[in-house]
Design a protein around this motif. Structure first.
Motif, PDB file in Angstrom:
ATOM      1  N   ILE A 156       0.880  -1.174   0.000  1.00 26.39           N
ATOM      2  CA  ILE A 156       0.000   0.000   0.000  1.00 26.39           C
ATOM      3  C   ILE A 156       0.913   1.218   0.000  1.00 26.39           C
ATOM      4  CG2 ILE A 156      -1.685   1.333   1.306  1.00 26.39           C
ATOM      5  CD1 ILE A 156      -2.838  -1.266   2.349  1.00 26.39           C
ATOM      6  N   LEU A 157       0.848   1.985  -1.076  1.00 26.43           N
ATOM      7  CA  LEU A 157       1.776   3.108  -1.272  1.00 26.43           C
ATOM      8  C   LEU A 157       0.985   4.400  -1.458  1.00 26.43           C
ATOM      9  CD1 LEU A 157       4.187   1.353  -3.802  1.00 26.43           C
ATOM     10  CD2 LEU A 157       4.431   1.492  -1.318  1.00 26.43           C
ATOM     11  N   PRO A 158       0.562   5.043  -0.389  1.00 25.36           N
ATOM     12  CA  PRO A 158      -0.214   6.292  -0.545  1.00 25.36           C
ATOM     13  C   PRO A 158       0.561   7.389  -1.260  1.00 25.36           C
ATOM     14  CG  PRO A 158      -0.349   5.428   1.692  1.00 25.36           C
ATOM     15  CD  PRO A 158       0.722   4.652   1.007  1.00 25.36           C
ATOM     16  N   GLY A 159       1.904   7.322  -1.224  1.00 25.96           N
ATOM     17  CA  GLY A 159       2.694   8.347  -1.894  1.00 25.96           C
ATOM     18  C   GLY A 159       2.865   8.117  -3.382  1.00 25.96           C
ATOM     19  N   ALA A 160       2.335   7.005  -3.886  1.00 26.92           N
ATOM     20  CA  ALA A 160       2.468   6.706  -5.318  1.00 26.92           C
ATOM     21  C   ALA A 160       1.145   6.169  -5.859  1.00 26.92           C
ATOM     22  CB  ALA A 160       3.589   5.698  -5.547  1.00 26.92           C
ATOM     23  N   VAL A 161       0.070   6.818  -5.485  1.00 29.77           N
ATOM     24  CA  VAL A 161      -1.252   6.351  -5.891  1.00 29.77           C
ATOM     25  C   VAL A 161      -1.394   6.354  -7.402  1.00 29.77           C
ATOM     26  CG1 VAL A 161      -3.718   6.800  -5.773  1.00 29.77           C
ATOM     27  CG2 VAL A 161      -2.311   7.111  -3.749  1.00 29.77           C
ATOM     28  N   ALA A 162      -1.115   7.496  -8.024  1.00 31.83           N
ATOM     29  CA  ALA A 162      -1.291   7.604  -9.469  1.00 31.83           C
ATOM     30  C   ALA A 162      -0.352   6.674 -10.208  1.00 31.83           C
ATOM     31  CB  ALA A 162      -1.058   9.051  -9.919  1.00 31.83           C
ATOM     32  N   GLU A 163       0.876   6.522  -9.729  1.00 35.73           N
ATOM     33  CA  GLU A 163       1.857   5.691 -10.414  1.00 35.73           C
ATOM     34  C   GLU A 163       1.452   4.219 -10.397  1.00 35.73           C
ATOM     35  OE1 GLU A 163       2.392   8.051  -8.336  1.00 35.73           O
ATOM     36  OE2 GLU A 163       3.544   9.523  -9.450  1.00 35.73           O
ATOM     37  N   VAL A 164       1.016   3.744  -9.220  1.00 32.47           N
ATOM     38  CA  VAL A 164       0.574   2.356  -9.123  1.00 32.47           C
ATOM     39  C   VAL A 164      -0.712   2.155  -9.921  1.00 32.47           C
ATOM     40  CG1 VAL A 164      -0.169   0.546  -7.546  1.00 32.47           C
ATOM     41  CG2 VAL A 164       1.691   2.071  -6.882  1.00 32.47           C
ATOM     42  N   GLY A 165      -1.607   3.137  -9.870  1.00 32.14           N
ATOM     43  CA  GLY A 165      -2.842   3.040 -10.643  1.00 32.14           C
ATOM     44  C   GLY A 165      -2.576   2.976 -12.141  1.00 32.14           C
ATOM     45  N   LEU A 166      -1.624   3.759 -12.624  1.00 30.39           N
ATOM     46  CA  LEU A 166      -1.289   3.715 -14.048  1.00 30.39           C
ATOM     47  C   LEU A 166      -0.653   2.388 -14.425  1.00 30.39           C
ATOM     48  CD1 LEU A 166       0.093   7.352 -14.556  1.00 30.39           C
ATOM     49  CD2 LEU A 166      -2.086   6.425 -15.359  1.00 30.39           C
ATOM     50  N   LEU A 167       0.118   1.810 -13.514  1.00 33.87           N
ATOM     51  CA  LEU A 167       0.674   0.482 -13.778  1.00 33.87           C
ATOM     52  C   LEU A 167      -0.448  -0.534 -13.955  1.00 33.87           C
ATOM     53  CD1 LEU A 167       3.029  -1.543 -13.902  1.00 33.87           C
ATOM     54  CD2 LEU A 167       2.986  -1.604 -11.393  1.00 33.87           C
ATOM     55  N   CYS A 168      -1.455  -0.497 -13.084  1.00 30.16           N
ATOM     56  CA  CYS A 168      -2.599  -1.406 -13.218  1.00 30.16           C
ATOM     57  C   CYS A 168      -3.381  -1.116 -14.489  1.00 30.16           C
ATOM     58  CB  CYS A 168      -3.509  -1.263 -11.999  1.00 30.16           C
ATOM     59  SG  CYS A 168      -2.756  -1.749 -10.442  1.00 30.16           S
ATOM     60  N   CYS A 169      -3.538   0.157 -14.806  1.00 32.04           N
ATOM     61  CA  CYS A 169      -4.297   0.550 -15.995  1.00 32.04           C
ATOM     62  C   CYS A 169      -3.636   0.018 -17.258  1.00 32.04           C
ATOM     63  CB  CYS A 169      -4.422   2.064 -16.053  1.00 32.04           C
ATOM     64  SG  CYS A 169      -5.295   2.677 -17.505  1.00 32.04           S
ATOM     65  N   ALA A 170      -2.305   0.197 -17.371  1.00 30.69           N
ATOM     66  CA  ALA A 170      -1.592  -0.296 -18.551  1.00 30.69           C
ATOM     67  C   ALA A 170      -1.666  -1.805 -18.648  1.00 30.69           C
ATOM     68  CB  ALA A 170      -0.134   0.170 -18.503  1.00 30.69           C
ATOM     69  N   THR A 171      -1.625  -2.490 -17.497  1.00 31.07           N
ATOM     70  CA  THR A 171      -1.690  -3.946 -17.504  1.00 31.07           C
ATOM     71  C   THR A 171      -3.060  -4.422 -17.978  1.00 31.07           C
ATOM     72  OG1 THR A 171      -0.164  -3.940 -15.619  1.00 31.07           O
ATOM     73  CG2 THR A 171      -1.313  -5.991 -16.105  1.00 31.07           C
ATOM     74  N   ILE A 172      -4.114  -3.815 -17.460  1.00 34.57           N
ATOM     75  CA  ILE A 172      -5.471  -4.216 -17.848  1.00 34.57           C
ATOM     76  C   ILE A 172      -5.750  -3.817 -19.294  1.00 34.57           C
ATOM     77  CG2 ILE A 172      -7.918  -3.799 -17.374  1.00 34.57           C
ATOM     78  CD1 ILE A 172      -7.157  -3.486 -14.424  1.00 34.57           C
ATOM     79  N   GLN A 173      -5.284  -2.666 -19.710  1.00 35.50           N
ATOM     80  CA  GLN A 173      -5.524  -2.211 -21.076  1.00 35.50           C
ATOM     81  C   GLN A 173      -4.924  -3.173 -22.091  1.00 35.50           C
ATOM     82  OE1 GLN A 173      -3.792   1.592 -21.915  1.00 35.50           O
ATOM     83  NE2 GLN A 173      -4.861   1.864 -23.854  1.00 35.50           N
TER      84      GLN A 173
END
Length: 1712
Positions: free
Chosen positions: A570-587
């Motif tokens: 759980i990385l509150p300081g890298a929310v957008a970065e981790v979210g974009l990693l998940c987004c690229a993976t799902i995309q």
């Protein structure tokens, strides 16, 4: 159809086919709107310009016949709108866009004469109007741009006709250019003109012009030479009017220089040689350690050299491919072959090598982009250097910043590296051998391997560069897999291992990320603020490309690791970065990724929120014990917020796969809104918005999957261009997410839950009468409004717009007018739902303003909802405007240029990866959807906005007057779409301004709205806001006012406004000022209405009275007004002759005489005007631009109503700073001149007493005003002026001369200058009093006067001489110059330094006039030129006598050790810049350091100017002889100064000097290495080092060899102890300095001869001083400049040589 339109989502692409028909309707509508018989009908066509622009921006396919018809109509409207500047600006701009797109495809003829007439009548004839200067400036830029685009459409023969009109003008400019050296503006204009001639006239033989051209080009770069500061010490500027005439407004001439160099290149030409020398001289200034103010111009040079070179090659390629017959003809003679291309690239690479590591980001970026472009032209030259630089950057330890630059460079040449690998065995690139190709593949493999080391959370620049490199490499590969194809391109790379290492590095970096700034806690903030997201799009784009190109096995491998990382961290300081990693993976693969990413996150969120308090605000039932005090534990709150936010980003492109998790998503969103945490509520808002968008919006699927491989290599992807014919695979449209029925149904369910239901709850809350728990109600309102906002933001324009209202009497066929089509997604909900929302929000707004007006959070949420409801399409427009998702699509890393010698095919445009083109198509669709109905209500008169829109507008208006600044929002968006809504708001807003009891916050809100551009465009008032666009008042306004039934006429209106404009009427002075401005606007805009003379006279009299106003801005506006109104000038002598026998009386005369005849009028006026002059406290300060006490910018903008179209003054350059006159305002002098010309002698008589009193006043400001008034009177040329001169003015001028006050001397000098200024359009007519003024000034002074008065007289003479035009001097003026010359030469030895300085200034001007007169008359071969050429004093010509006299005085000063100031003599010699032999013979004394400190300082200043002076080629031989003679002078300071100048001299004249002269100078400097004075020897070494950096290579090589042999011989002889060799110290030191010069000439490189030379130098460390100190400093400097690359360059040395260097560099020990 354009590629972007062909690739739109299928439902949208199909509708695009209808745009051709709708465009025809637009053309017909424009044709019907304009009626040639009714001139004002042009205004009705303006509304269609935005629609036409819409079709152009949408890249719609339209018929060429329709486009041609529209251009013909537009040109007719443009020509028919002469005088209507606003109309011409709007139509001119759209015509430029149409011509830019269609002019090559249509046959159209455009006459040039109407453009010329419009230009002359609007901008070159005194035509003051009410439009304002800003609109006139835009009009000028528009019409000049339009002419440039139309000139290819001019009829045949137009060029000859135009040249006939402008031939005299061009000839005049040519003459002026030769007379204005070192003027940046004119150098820029002529460099541009020469470049165009070189490009378009290839048949001209330019070889003979190359030396002077390259000399000019070299000296246009203001770089430091010989320890100079790189700035021309006496810069010249062009007059404002001259600048206004030219379209070219770039800041430096580098583009023109680059164009000239590129198009001068031809086979067997010498341009390459000159260009090489230019590069050698400028190369050193590209180095990071040599940066400065010149870096920008050098960066532009590098950039434009490459760009223009590519353009030329592209043109030659087109000719070669399309017209092969020309290749064997004459055209091929100027085409560049491989050798010419290679030579050019080799030279440019010199710049690239130095600039790549620049600290200036722009220069480093340009160097990398240049490498990319050139690698496609000459890969064998560029790519090996890229390889070496990359390996060097990896190995260096002291300059780690080099790695970032090297990585960026490799990213930019990635495509070229792959193509070179393919071309290794082809005939296209037969010079690329297999070993080179292997090296290229090895470089790519090394880059990928080492790139992992560059991912560092503590080094953002290097990390982003690494990600750009990875994205660039993988954009070239069709698929990433460990098969047999890829190793050929990327040897020694195992992608499975590389992927594991990459993910480990990535996860480690994410774990250590820290936000770069404080993260906002607002509801709509999703970015965590780290550099990966904030500093560029490389991170997400790299992930998309990497994961999209992985093979199935590698993708599963990556997915497993990513899923584990997400579950365990759980990385509150890298929310957008981790979210974009998940987004690229799902995309990349939604079906595979969703079970491993989405499902675990949903499960975790559900389990985390289980058992927590439930509010029930988000739907469902609440806990019975829920209260406002209920909260979540901080750790749980942080974890849930984090998971919700990464879920929101992850599902952005989930599509149909999300239907599997329908129940979980609904429950998660409901739980988030029910949670007792505002942060969790906000995270739930993100999830809802993202889910709705993922379900209903159109977006590309499989965007990063390769579908077309390169024909020569299956492992590479084939890139595509929008301009080329694509093969079937590349032409295949991308796969789009088209919502299916289940997705639409799911979206409608969500709208029911989170839009309909919250709307009902909101209505219930607002209508409820039970207010038991206000805190709980507030929380409920927040969540309810948040749900509504989330739903509207998520569906965007997929929720249908309001039903428009149908105006009564409209027909059915008028209700629909299709423009460009666009849809962001499938339709959900209904218009009724949007209307219901608007109704309830209207009720809620009323409630909140009454009950909760102090709650800004609720009000801001309400405003967002209103904006989403009322501004249909605005969400898409914001997304398009702020799009950073798809990389920098213009980055060289993902562009394959059309100039490509690595492939056999020919491309018309840039090629990009398919994913980049799809992204552009995606954004194109987003923009289309925002514009599809934007202009509906502007054009269709049958439709009007819905009543719900009016209610929203009313609510936003109320909120705009709120007392919280954060709540006050502008209505600009609604006004832009529906501008007629402005009328509904203006009464409320103006009421706030009129009512004195209105709170301040309401006034601020009203002003913020009224000052917007949209509101101002719609207001039908008589003024505009401070000179912003104004189209002029329609004549119908005046006729309407005159025909009113209540008897109010236009004249009555003017009288009423005039009554408001007095200061003593009880209103605030700013209202009075605005009334004055409106009055001036009405009068000036009514010229064509034949306004009665009474109104004109009363208005002129009113503004004349205003000169006595106590309000400074009012006086300034009166100055502008009188300059406009006083135009008749009937009493001017030229007018009297024209009107002989007629009535000479002006219609304004009686009113004006009545005003100034009042007792004490001019005394009071001059007194008040003196307050408008701010006299600086210090002498160095300047007051120019400080008019009076107007300090407020708004007040200044009000007074600057009138654009001064009169000729600017002074007309001649102010190149003598001593004259000053910054406090002299020409506009003040002009109104008094106009007043005298309007009323005649009565004004002169009325001014007499006031002038006599003010001219002797103690206050300088009063004397300054008196100087302005006297200047205007003297320059008026009216009848009776000569008599007044004889009676009292001449005596007044004489009194002024002998007045002991010296502070006002610059002001009176400016007055004299104004009085003798030439008259007429071109300033060539002599004022009637010029001769008398000159006679008055030349009269001798009384015998006993102070030196201040003598100096003042000479200053007045210098000011008068400046305004005399030498080519047009009359005989009496020629005689005057001769008389004054004799007097000045006799007075050169005046005892007072102040007087001598004034004499020097006057001599400079006088000699300049004589020289220009001589040159002009010789040029025109006039007989009278002999009169000037024979000016003589005794038996000697005037110039020889002057120089001889000055030299004698200088010699006397040196001999007698006295120190009078004789700068003027030095100044005049250099300022005039003449080249005769006597001047050159006397340069010597200017170089000399004398015992006279003042003379030395002034001589150095003059000498600094000489360093920039270019001596004509015929005189260079004599100049060289003089310099050599000076370098042998007995005074060592003279030798030292000569050496300093020789460095600049060689630099400035390197292209002009002959080989013999260069060799002679080199020999002399080498001789001075052994001078008896150590300072001279060291300076000689410095000069030689500089000459070797960019001088003649042959001479440099000879000198290095000779210096090495001599030093080696000396060293060997010194080692023989018994040799008895006794070498003089100076000789030994000179030999060592020769080595020093050789070493320091290559501060950053390691040529083959350098190790031996520097080692030999180090061996002299044992010699006594000064040799020892010289060696120590030189070796230390060598180590410093080579430190960055020493780890590699040290391999050039042997072990013995390295030991010697170490011994030399080591510090001595105390115990040695």
């Amino acid at each position: 159809m354009h590629l972007y339109n062909a690739w739109l989502p299928p439902p949208v692409a199909e509708k695009c086919k209808e745009e051709e028909a709708s465009f025809l309707l637009v053309v017909n509508s424009v044709r019907n709107s304009w009626r040639p018989d009714y001139p004002d009908s042009v205004y009705s066509t303006i509304k269609w310009i935005s629609i036409i622009d819409l079709y152009l921006r949408a890249k719609s396919t339209v018929s060429l016949e329709d486009a041609k018809a529209l251009m013909e109509i537009g040109l007719d409207i443009f020509f028919a709108s002469n005088g209507k500047l606003y109309v011409q600006v709007r139509w001119g701009n759209i015509l430029i866009k149409l011509l830019k797109k269609y002019r090559k495809d249509i046959c159209l003829r455009v006459p040039w004469r109407p453009f010329y007439d419009t230009l002359m009548s609007t901008h070159f004839i005194r035509n003051p109007g009410a439009e304002g200067w800003r609109l006139r400036q835009r009009h000028f830029e528009t019409i000049t741009s339009l002419v440039r685009f139309c000139r290819v459409l001019f009829p045949s023969g137009s060029a000859a006709e135009i040249w006939t009109e402008f031939s005299d003008f061009i000839k005049t400019c040519l003459d002026l250019w030769a007379l204005v050296p070192n003027c940046h503006f004119w150098d820029l204009q002529w460099a541009d003109l020469v470049a165009r001639c070189i490009k378009n006239y290839s048949t001209i033989d330019w070889e003979g012009f190359l030396p002077i051209l390259f000399t000019r080009y070299l000296n246009m770069f203001e770089v430091p030479v010989a320890n100079g500061n790189g700035v021309y010490p006496f810069s010249l500027d062009a007059p404002r009017n001259a600048r206004f005439l030219f379209f070219n407004r770039v800041s430096n001439p580098t583009k023109a220089i680059a164009k000239s160099i590129v198009y001068l290149l031809k086979p067997c030409g010498s341009t390459q040689v000159y260009f090489g020398k230019l590069a050698n001289l400028l190369e050193q200034f590209y180095h990071p350690s040599n940066g400065g103010r010149w870096t920008h111009s050098l960066e532009r040079l590098l950039r434009y050299l490459v760009i223009i070179f590519k353009r030329r090659l592209l043109h030659e390629q087109e000719v070669t491919y399309l017209c092969r017959s020309l290749v064997k003809g004459k055209s091929s003679e100027i085409f560049l072959g491989k050798s010419e291309r290679a030579a050019f690239v080799k030279i440019v690479l010199q710049f690239v090598d130095r600039a790549q590591y620049s600290k200036n980001e722009s220069l480093a970026e340009s160097a990398a982009a240049a490498s990319s472009s050139l690698s496609y032209i000459e890969p064998t030259l560029v790519l090996p250097s890229m390889i070496s630089r990359f390996h060097m950057a990896l190995e260096t330890l002291t300059a780690t910043h080099q790695l970032r630059a090297a990585v960026t460079a490799v990213a930019y040449v990635g495509r070229a590296l792959f193509l070179s690998k393919i071309s290794a065995s082809s005939i296209i690139a037969d010079d690329i051998n297999n070993s080179s190709a292997d090296a290229y593949g090895g470089l790519l493999a090394a880059c990928l391997s080492n790139a992992l080391l560059g991912m560092d959370a503590n080094d953002p620049p290097k990390t982003l560069a690494t990600m750009q490199l990875i994205g660039s490499i993988f954009s070239n590969l069709a698929i990433l897999d460990d098969d047999e194809n890829l190793p050929a391109f990327l040897p020694n790379i195992n992608f499975s291992e590389w992927l594991d290492e990459f993910l480990c590095r990535l996860f480690s970096m994410l774990l250590h990320l820290e936000p770069s700034s404080t993260t906002s806690e607002g509801v709509h903030t999703s970015s965590s603020g780290t550099f990966l997201v904030d500093d560029g799009p490389y991170y997400f784009c790299m992930l998309e490309i990497l994961l999209g190109r992985l093979s199935k096995p590698l993708y599963k491998q990556a997915l497993k690791k990513i899923a584990k990382f997400i579950r365990t961290n759980i990385l509150p300081g890298a929310v957008a970065e981790v979210g974009l990693l998940c987004c690229a993976t799902i995309q990349s693969n939604p079906e595979e990724a969703a079970p491993q990413l989405i499902d675990p996150i949903l499960t975790s969120i559900a389990s985390s929120l289980e058992g927590t308090p439930v509010s029930g605000f988000g739907g469902g039932s609440s806990n019975m014990l829920f209260s406002t005090k209920a909260t979540l534990p901080p750790a749980l709150e942080t974890a849930v917020e984090y998971q919700l936010k990464i879920l929101a980003v992850a599902i952005s492109y989930g599509g149909p796969v999300l239907l599997k998790y329908k129940g979980q998503l609904k429950e998660t969103i409901r739980s988030a809104f029910n949670a007792p945490s505002w942060k969790v509520n906000g995270a739930g808002d993100h999830v809802l918005r993202s889910l709705l968008g993922s379900l209903v919006l159109y977006y590309p699927m499989d965007q990063y999957r390769c579908i077309a491989c390169h024909p020569d290599a299956g492992a590479l992807e084939e890139w595509a261009s929008t301009k080329d014919s694509l093969n079937e695979q590349l032409l295949q449209a991308p796969k789009w997410h088209i919502p299916n029925d289940d997705e639409v149904s799911f979206a409608n369910e969500l709208l029911d839950l989170h839009l309909r239901s919250p709307l009902d709850d909101l209505l219930t809350i607002c209508q409820s009468k039970n207010r038991s728990d206000l805190g709980l109600e507030k929380e409920r309102l927040k969540v309810t409004l948040l749900q509504i906002d989330s739903s509207l933001q998520g569906v965007q324009s997929c929720l249908p717009d309001f039903h428009p209202s149908i105006r009564s009497g409209s027909k059915d066929q008028d209700l629909s007018f299709p423009f460009v089509v666009g849809e962001s997604g499938a339709s959900v909900g209904s218009s009724e739902l949007r209307e219901k929302a608007a109704e309830i929000v209207h009720i809620a707004c009323k409630y909140l303003l009454e009950a909760r007006s102090d709650d800004s959070i609720l009000l801001i949420l309400l405003i967002r909802i209103m904006d989403a409801l009322g501004n249909f399409g605005s969400i898409e427009y914001d997304e398009w405007s702020n799009h950073r998702h798809a990389w920098k699509l213009d980055s060289a890393a993902i562009i394959e240029p059309p100039v490509n010698f690595l492939v056999s095919s020919f491309a018309k445009g840039k090629k990009r990866p398919r994913w980049a083109l799809i992204d552009k198509a995606y954004m194109h669709n987003t923009w289309r959807s925002s514009q599809s109905s934007y202009h509906l209500f502007r054009i269709n008169s049958s439709l009007s906005p819905s009543e719900h829109l009016y209610s929203l507008m009313s609510d936003l208006l109320s909120l705009s007057l709120h007392n919280y600044e954060t709540v006050r929002k502008s209505l600009s968006r609604i006004f832009k779409r529906s501008p007629f809504l402005v009328v509904k708001c203006v009464p409320t807003l103006t009421k706030c301004l009129r009512d004195s009891s209105t709170p301040e916050h309401a006034v601020l809100g009203a002003c913020a709205i009224l000052s917007t551009r949209t509101v101002l465009r719609q207001l039908t008032l008589l003024f505009v806001k401070y000179n912003i666009q104004f189209s002029g008042l329609s004549k119908t306004i005046y006729s309407t006012l005159e025909d009113t039934s209540d008897g109010l006429s236009f004249e009555d209106l003017i009288s009423k406004i005039s009554s408001m404009s007095f200061d003593l009427n009880g209103i605030h002075w700013r209202y009075s000022l605005m009334a004055n401005r409106v009055l001036l606007l009405l009068v000036t805009a009514s010229k064509s209405v034949n306004l009665s003379p009474k109104v004109w006279s009363e208005t002129a009299g009113h503004f004349l009275k205003s000169l006595r106003s106590q309000v400074p801005p009012t006086r300034m506006l009166a100055i502008s007004a009188l300059n406009v109104l006083l135009q008749e000038s009937p009493h001017r002598l030229s007018q009297e002759k024209k009107l002989a026998g007629g009535n000479l009386k002006s219609p304004l005369e009686d009113a004006l005489i009545q005003v100034f005849s009042e007792t004490g009028f001019f005394e009071e006026t001059l007194n008040y005007l003196s307050h408008d002059h701010i006299i600086p406290d210090s002498e160095g300060a300047s007051s120019r631009g400080n008019r009076g006490t107007i300090s407020n910018a708004i007040d200044k903008s009000i007074t600057r109503f009138y654009f001064d179209f009169a000729a600017s003054w002074p007309r001649t350059p102010t190149w003598i700073s001593m004259i000053g006159g910054d406090n002299f305002y020409a506009s003040f002098a002009r109104i008094f001149k106009r007043l005298v010309q309007e009323c005649g002698s009565p004004v002169i008589l009325a001014l007499q007493s006031s002038l006599e009193e003010s001219s002797v006043a103690k206050e300088r400001a009063k004397q300054c005003v008196a100087a302005e008034v006297l200047a205007g009177v003297l320059h008026s040329d009216v009848g009776g002026l000569s008599e007044s001169w004889d009676s009292w003015i001449m005596s007044l001028v004489q009194k002024i001369i002998v007045n002991p006050t010296v502070e006002s001397t610059p002001d009176w000098a400016a007055s004299i200058r104004y009085a003798v200024t030439g008259k007429g359009k071109y300033g060539i007519k002599m004022p009637i009093l010029r001769d008398r003024i000159l006679d008055c000034l030349v009269k001798p002074l009384p015998h006993i006067v102070s030196t201040n008065i003598v100096a003042k007289r000479f200053s007045f003479l210098a000011a008068a001489l400046i305004e005399i035009s030498p080519p047009r001097m009359k005989d009496v003026e020629v005689k005057f110059h001769g008389t004054l010359l004799g007097e000045l030469i006799d007075c050169m030895n005046f005892s007072s330094a102040q007087v001598r300085e004034a004499i020097g200034v006057t001599l400079s001007v006088l000699c300049s006039n004589i020289r220009l007169l001589t040159a002009s008359r010789h040029m025109h071969s006039q007989e009278s030129s002999e009169q000037i050429a024979t000016y003589s004093i005794g038996d000697t010509s005037w110039d020889h006598h002057l120089i001889k006299r000055a030299s004698e005085l200088a010699a006397n000063i040196q001999n007698t050790n006295q120190s009078p100031n004789l700068d003027p003599q030095a100044e005049l010699i250099l300022e005039n810049g003449h080249e005769n032999d006597v001047v050159k013979d006397d340069i010597k004394w200017m170089e000399t350091e004398t015992s006279s400190k003042d003379l030395s300082i002034l001589a150095k200043a003059a000498f600094e100017l000489l360093k920039w002076h270019i001596i004509p080629q015929p005189d260079l031989g004599k100049a060289v002889s003089l310099l050599i003679s000076s370098s042998n002078d007995s005074n060592w300071r003279t030798r030292f100064a000569t050496l300093t100048y020789l460095h600049s001299f060689m630099y400035r004249h390197t292209f002009l000097l002959s080989a013999g002269d260069k060799r002679q100078i080199w020999a002399q400097i080498e001789k001075l290495l052994k001078d008896s004075q150590v300072e001279v020897r060291e300076r000689a070494a410095t000069v030689l080092a500089g000459l070797m950096k960019g001088g003649d290579e042959d001479l440099a090589n000879e000198f290095r060899d000779r210096a090495f042999r001599e030093a080696l011989s000396l060293y060997k002889k010194r080692r023989l102890r018994n040799s008895g060799l006794d070498v003089p110290a100076a000789f030994m030191h000179g030999s060592v300095l020769a080595l020093v010069a050789s070493v320091l000439s290559v501060p950053y490189d390691m040529p083959s001869w350098l190790p031996d030379t520097v080692t030999l130098l180090a061996r002299f460390i044992g010699e006594p001083s000064p040799i020892k100190s010289t060696v120590t400093k030189a070796v230390a400097e060598f180590r410093r400049t080579h430190a960055d690359t020493w780890i590699i360059q040290k391999d050039s040395f042997t072990e013995e040589q390295l030991e010697i260097l170490v011994d030399t560099s080591s510090s001595s020990s105390y115990f040695a």
